[in-house]
Write a protein that holds these residues in place. Structure first.
Motif, PDB file in Angstrom:
ATOM      1  N   SER A 152       0.819  -1.216   0.000  1.00 33.27           N
ATOM      2  CA  SER A 152       0.000   0.000   0.000  1.00 33.27           C
ATOM      3  C   SER A 152       0.854   1.267   0.000  1.00 33.27           C
ATOM      4  O   SER A 152       0.378   2.337  -0.379  1.00 33.27           O
ATOM      5  CB  SER A 152      -0.940   0.027   1.200  1.00 33.27           C
ATOM      6  OG  SER A 152      -0.219   0.236   2.399  1.00 33.27           O
ATOM      7  N   LYS A 153       2.096   1.147   0.417  1.00 36.40           N
ATOM      8  CA  LYS A 153       2.957   2.328   0.514  1.00 36.40           C
ATOM      9  C   LYS A 153       3.286   2.891  -0.864  1.00 36.40           C
ATOM     10  O   LYS A 153       3.495   4.098  -1.013  1.00 36.40           O
ATOM     11  CB  LYS A 153       4.240   2.018   1.282  1.00 36.40           C
ATOM     12  CG  LYS A 153       3.999   1.489   2.682  1.00 36.40           C
ATOM     13  CD  LYS A 153       3.029   2.335   3.489  1.00 36.40           C
ATOM     14  CE  LYS A 153       2.827   1.752   4.877  1.00 36.40           C
ATOM     15  NZ  LYS A 153       1.838   2.480   5.656  1.00 36.40           N
ATOM     16  N   ILE A 154       3.316   2.036  -1.871  1.00 30.15           N
ATOM     17  CA  ILE A 154       3.565   2.527  -3.233  1.00 30.15           C
ATOM     18  C   ILE A 154       2.423   3.444  -3.654  1.00 30.15           C
ATOM     19  O   ILE A 154       2.649   4.561  -4.133  1.00 30.15           O
ATOM     20  CB  ILE A 154       3.764   1.349  -4.205  1.00 30.15           C
ATOM     21  CG1 ILE A 154       5.045   0.594  -3.829  1.00 30.15           C
ATOM     22  CG2 ILE A 154       3.807   1.844  -5.652  1.00 30.15           C
ATOM     23  CD1 ILE A 154       5.230  -0.723  -4.527  1.00 30.15           C
ATOM     24  N   ALA A 155       1.194   3.002  -3.434  1.00 31.69           N
ATOM     25  CA  ALA A 155       0.039   3.841  -3.770  1.00 31.69           C
ATOM     26  C   ALA A 155       0.019   5.102  -2.915  1.00 31.69           C
ATOM     27  O   ALA A 155      -0.348   6.186  -3.401  1.00 31.69           O
ATOM     28  CB  ALA A 155      -1.249   3.052  -3.585  1.00 31.69           C
ATOM     29  N   ARG A 156       0.419   5.005  -1.666  1.00 28.33           N
ATOM     30  CA  ARG A 156       0.427   6.177  -0.789  1.00 28.33           C
ATOM     31  C   ARG A 156       1.472   7.200  -1.228  1.00 28.33           C
ATOM     32  O   ARG A 156       1.260   8.413  -1.101  1.00 28.33           O
ATOM     33  CB  ARG A 156       0.646   5.766   0.662  1.00 28.33           C
ATOM     34  CG  ARG A 156      -0.543   5.011   1.240  1.00 28.33           C
ATOM     35  CD  ARG A 156      -0.337   4.679   2.711  1.00 28.33           C
ATOM     36  NE  ARG A 156      -1.324   3.762   3.201  1.00 28.33           N
ATOM     37  CZ  ARG A 156      -2.566   4.081   3.545  1.00 28.33           C
ATOM     38  NH1 ARG A 156      -2.974   5.323   3.420  1.00 28.33           N
ATOM     39  NH2 ARG A 156      -3.403   3.176   4.000  1.00 28.33           N
ATOM     40  N   ILE A 157       2.598   6.725  -1.731  1.00 27.18           N
ATOM     41  CA  ILE A 157       3.621   7.643  -2.261  1.00 27.18           C
ATOM     42  C   ILE A 157       3.075   8.350  -3.507  1.00 27.18           C
ATOM     43  O   ILE A 157       3.245   9.562  -3.671  1.00 27.18           O
ATOM     44  CB  ILE A 157       4.937   6.887  -2.552  1.00 27.18           C
ATOM     45  CG1 ILE A 157       5.607   6.491  -1.229  1.00 27.18           C
ATOM     46  CG2 ILE A 157       5.881   7.727  -3.414  1.00 27.18           C
ATOM     47  CD1 ILE A 157       6.761   5.505  -1.369  1.00 27.18           C
TER      48      ILE A 157
END
Length: 179
Positions: free
Chosen positions: A96-101
């Motif tokens: 999910s961190k990729i989408a959050r970035i």
């Protein structure tokens, strides 16, 4: 910001006492704050320690990440999707961190070319990956609603770092996997 939106509405010739507009300056200010909330986030907060040891050195891809941003030239939205790939080097980033970035950088006044580079550079630095690839496809309302008014146009940008830039085979594999 509420007062500034009220001034804009009055300047275009509208009556702020009209029932449909009475609360519009407040709603517009809240909406704009939400659309630009990326200014109030940091990479550290977004990643939140979600880096995990991994022996994998195979390509990781997250595609079709919806995004919206605001063109810094006209402050009109551009809407599209991002495809992000990286090759881990000892650690992987929480999915999910990729989408959050992507969200953090897209929720700023922005140009698409810069957005692609910011996402790629951040993932490259955070993960210490051997390579990162980012492709963004978006429709720009500044081009659709004004100026040349081209409704079916879209823009694609890419940022390739490390092995994705240096190795045509790796780059081709990424491009074929996001199709």
């Amino acid at each position: 910001m509420k007062e500034l939106f009220a001034k804009i509405i009055e300047t275009v010739g509208e009556d702020l006492d009209r029932p449909g507009l009475v609360d519009t300056p407040d709603r517009a200010a809240k909406a704009f704050e939400f659309l630009t909330k990326g200014y109030h986030q940091t990479v550290e907060e977004v990643v939140n320690g979600a880096l995990f040891p991994s022996d994998s050195n195979d390509m990781v891809i997250v595609k079709d990440i919806e995004l919206f941003s605001m063109c810094e030239h006209h402050m009109l939205p551009f809407i599209g999707k991002a495809h992000v790939g990286y090759i881990p080097s000892g650690k992987v980033l929480g999915l999910s961190k990729i989408a959050r970035i992507v969200d953090m950088y897209s929720r700023r006044l922005q140009i698409q070319e810069q957005l692609s580079s910011q996402i790629a550079q951040t993932i490259f630095e955070v993960t210490n990956a051997t390579g990162v690839a980012v492709i963004i496809e978006a429709k720009h309302l500044c081009m659709m609603m004004r100026g040349v008014e081209k409704q079916n146009s879209s823009m694609r940008t890419s940022a390739m770092l490390g092995v994705f830039r240096e190795n045509a085979t790796t780059r081709s594999e990424f491009l074929s996997l996001i199709r």
